[in-house]
Design an enzyme around this catalytic site. Structure first.
Site, PDB file in Angstrom:
ATOM      1  N   LYS A 167       0.876  -1.187   0.000  1.00  0.00           N
ATOM      2  CA  LYS A 167       0.000   0.000   0.000  1.00  0.00           C
ATOM      3  C   LYS A 167       0.908   1.231   0.000  1.00  0.00           C
ATOM      4  CE  LYS A 167      -3.802  -2.433   0.582  1.00  0.00           C
ATOM      5  NZ  LYS A 167      -4.956  -2.498  -0.323  1.00  0.00           N
ATOM      6  N   LYS A 169      -2.461   1.591  -2.428  1.00  0.00           N
ATOM      7  CA  LYS A 169      -2.926   0.632  -3.445  1.00  0.00           C
ATOM      8  C   LYS A 169      -2.280   0.918  -4.802  1.00  0.00           C
ATOM      9  CE  LYS A 169      -7.069  -0.896  -3.115  1.00  0.00           C
ATOM     10  NZ  LYS A 169      -8.213  -1.805  -3.307  1.00  0.00           N
ATOM     11  N   LYS A 193       1.822  -9.529  -1.925  1.00  0.00           N
ATOM     12  CA  LYS A 193       1.067  -9.582  -3.176  1.00  0.00           C
ATOM     13  C   LYS A 193       0.973  -8.178  -3.774  1.00  0.00           C
ATOM     14  CE  LYS A 193      -3.562  -9.670  -3.174  1.00  0.00           C
ATOM     15  NZ  LYS A 193      -4.016  -8.273  -3.257  1.00  0.00           N
ATOM     16  N   ASP A 195      -1.399  -5.417  -5.326  1.00  0.00           N
ATOM     17  CA  ASP A 195      -2.814  -5.154  -5.085  1.00  0.00           C
ATOM     18  C   ASP A 195      -3.610  -5.460  -6.353  1.00  0.00           C
ATOM     19  OD1 ASP A 195      -4.014  -2.705  -2.708  1.00  0.00           O
ATOM     20  OD2 ASP A 195      -4.889  -4.568  -3.443  1.00  0.00           O
ATOM     21  N   HIS A 288      -7.952 -13.475  -7.059  1.00  0.00           N
ATOM     22  CA  HIS A 288      -8.501 -12.322  -6.335  1.00  0.00           C
ATOM     23  C   HIS A 288      -9.924 -12.116  -6.839  1.00  0.00           C
ATOM     24  CE1 HIS A 288      -9.226  -8.355  -4.722  1.00  0.00           C
ATOM     25  NE2 HIS A 288      -8.149  -8.469  -3.997  1.00  0.00           N
ATOM     26  N   LYS A 330     -12.629  -5.512   7.335  1.00  0.00           N
ATOM     27  CA  LYS A 330     -13.421  -4.348   6.857  1.00  0.00           C
ATOM     28  C   LYS A 330     -14.532  -4.716   5.888  1.00  0.00           C
ATOM     29  CE  LYS A 330     -10.473  -3.199   2.885  1.00  0.00           C
ATOM     30  NZ  LYS A 330      -9.382  -2.348   2.359  1.00  0.00           N
ATOM     31  N   SER A 399      -8.181 -11.639   3.947  1.00  0.00           N
ATOM     32  CA  SER A 399      -7.647 -10.300   3.785  1.00  0.00           C
ATOM     33  C   SER A 399      -8.779  -9.282   3.880  1.00  0.00           C
ATOM     34  CB  SER A 399      -7.001 -10.244   2.402  1.00  0.00           C
ATOM     35  OG  SER A 399      -6.565  -8.975   2.071  1.00  0.00           O
TER      36      SER A 399
END
Ligand code: CAP
Ligand code: MG
Length: 474
Positions: A167, A169, A193, A195, A288, A330, A399
């Protein structure tokens, strides 16, 4: 059959009758992919009429019976075979001979969560669970390189693989990007990884990002004496560019096992997922799921569940897929959704929402299949010498808003440590910086493994103490 059901059956027109069989002798006989939908009719159809319309449109039919159907085409009709009026659920059997030969997952999804999601006749339609018979599993790739292979490479066992996402991002140059990787790795992290939007941005050219990550990895491995992994996002505008990026990484001098290919499976598509699985069977395939929320969020009445998405990722051969933090982080999620999905792809046999799925390619009544399942439950084996008998496992990647303080609360919900966790903000916002964030994550994991409360452990671990102070109520 109950009177209510008899009345419902009588209400069907001749076309709808061809897509309903509430007395289907044996849906689990191996001929069918089975699905359970939550269905609320939208137009003026009753639930069985609407279900029949869904079965028609998602197999051989359309809105009106056509003269061109044949005796054979009718054997390919999907069949509504069970109802639960109270819970607004319908069970549908799909002859899996409907599907494109050669293990094509995209084709299945085009049928069973394709046009039907757009039909006027439904107010709510969500595919909650699917069941694949052994005879069908045989037709699909399943995972090749698994998290057990990554564990062997990293020499990391009996704990989560500790990862981060670089980050911010987006916006770092390739040198700055590599610096963040280096800091996380020397802080003790295993896995970094890209993003999900990382690609070939002009301020961070792909080739340079790869080259700098390689240098950072070499340095970190040398300084720590531990192997490291980087997951590169290879999603691209077209397959040639995707393969070009894979080849760039493969030829950049990385040790086999030290890199994974990340694919934005929903926005780049299932063909990209399966192309990577078939071209690079020795590379961890990281799915992802950006954009999955449009289909999976619990408040969405139309779409499919996290479990369904995750099961198809395993069928297609993903080595790992994001399965959510069960509400600890989140993103929206619950244990009933996210942990069931995670267990549904990790184990050889798992309950799911409606179907107990055994991922063996031989009948699960076979003694060898039963032994495999028992062995897997006891030791979580990789099926090294049995992969013709069963489909290898797919790793939950956990994640989204996690930080070292949330590691144990998530493990407690997950009920195992066999996953990869990637913490972005939870590492790079640490007051001491990325290296301290990584150290805090390693310390939180060590505290868990020692059965110690993190506050106790933090008494002589500064980075974790700072993390508790900083993250506790975030
Ligand atoms: C997490 C993340 C992941 C999400 C994906 C992000 O960053 O990199 O893409 O976790 O969600 O961009 O938000 P943070 P999911 O650690 O900073 O939150 O895993 O649910 O698919
Ligand atoms: Mg992300």
């Amino acid at each position: 059959m109950s009177l209510i059901y008899e009345d419902l059956v009588k209400s069907l027109d001749s076309k709808q009758q061809a897509y309903v069989d509430l007395e289907l002798p044996d849906p689990t006989n191996g001929e069918y992919l089975l699905g359970v939908f939550h269905l609320i009719p939208g137009g003026d159809l009753n639930v069985l009429q609407a279900a029949a319309e869904i079965a028609a449109e998602s197999s051989t039919g359309t809105n009106i019976k056509v003269n061109t159907e044949t005796a054979f085409s009718r054997t390919m009709n999907a069949l509504v075979y069970q109802l639960d009026l109270e819970r607004e659920l319908v069970w549908v059997a799909y002859p899996w001979r409907l599907f494109d030969r050669g293990g094509n997952v995209q084709n299945i999804l085009t049928y069973i969560v394709g046009n039907i999601l757009g039909m006027k006749e439904i107010q709510a339609l969500k595919l909650m669970d699917v069941w694949f018979p052994p005879s069908m599993l045989e037709q699909y790739d399943g995972p090749s390189y698994t998290v057990d292979d990554m564990r062997k490479y990293l020499d990391v066992h009996d704990r989560p693989i500790l990862g981060t996402i670089v980050k911010p991002k987006m916006g770092l140059t390739s040198a700055e990007y590599a610096e963040v990787c280096y800091d996380f790795w020397v802080g003790g992290g295993d896995f970094v990884k890209n993003d999900e939007p990382q690609a070939n941005q002009d301020f961070c050219p792909y080739e340079k990002m790869v080259a700098h990550v390689k240098e950072a990895m070499n340095k970190a491995v040398k300084e720590t004496g531990h192997k490291k992994v980087h997951s590169f996002n290879v999603s691209a505008a077209d397959f040639d560019t995707m393969i070009e990026r894979c080849e760039m990484i493969t030829n950049a001098g990385f040790e086999p096992g030290s890199y994974a290919f990340l694919i934005d499976g929903i926005t780049a598509g299932w063909m990209a997922v399966q192309t990577l699985r078939r071209r690079y069977p020795d590379v961890f395939l990281h799915f992802h799921r950006a954009a999955h929320g449009a289909f999976t969020r619990q408040e969405n009445p139309i779409g499919f569940s996290v479990l369904v998405l995750s099961k198809f990722a395993r069928l297609a051969g993903a080595s790992g897929i994001h399965t959510g933090t069960a509400g600890v982080g989140k993103m929206q999620g619950t244990p009933a959704e996210d942990v069931v999905a995670a267990h549904g792809i990790q184990y050889l046999k798992s309950p799911g929402h409606f179907f107990e799925q055994t991922w063996s390619k031989i009948m699960d009544t076979d003694k060898d299949a039963i032994n495999l399942v028992n062995e897997d439950l006891a030791h979580h084996v990789i099926l090294e010498d049995d992969s013709w008998r069963a489909m290898k496992k797919c790793c939950p990647i956990v994640s989204g808003g996690l930080n070292p303080v949330k590691l144990k609360p998530f493990i407690d919900v997950m009920e195992n440590v066999d996953f990869i966790t990637t913490m972005g903000s939870g590492v790079h916002s640490h007051p001491g910086g990325t290296q301290s964030g990584a150290k805090a994550l390693v310390q939180a994991c060590d505290a868990y493994l020692q059965g110690m409360d993190i506050a106790e452990y933090a008494k002589d671990h500064k980075e974790l103490a700072e993390a508790i102070e900083f993250y506790l109520n975030r």
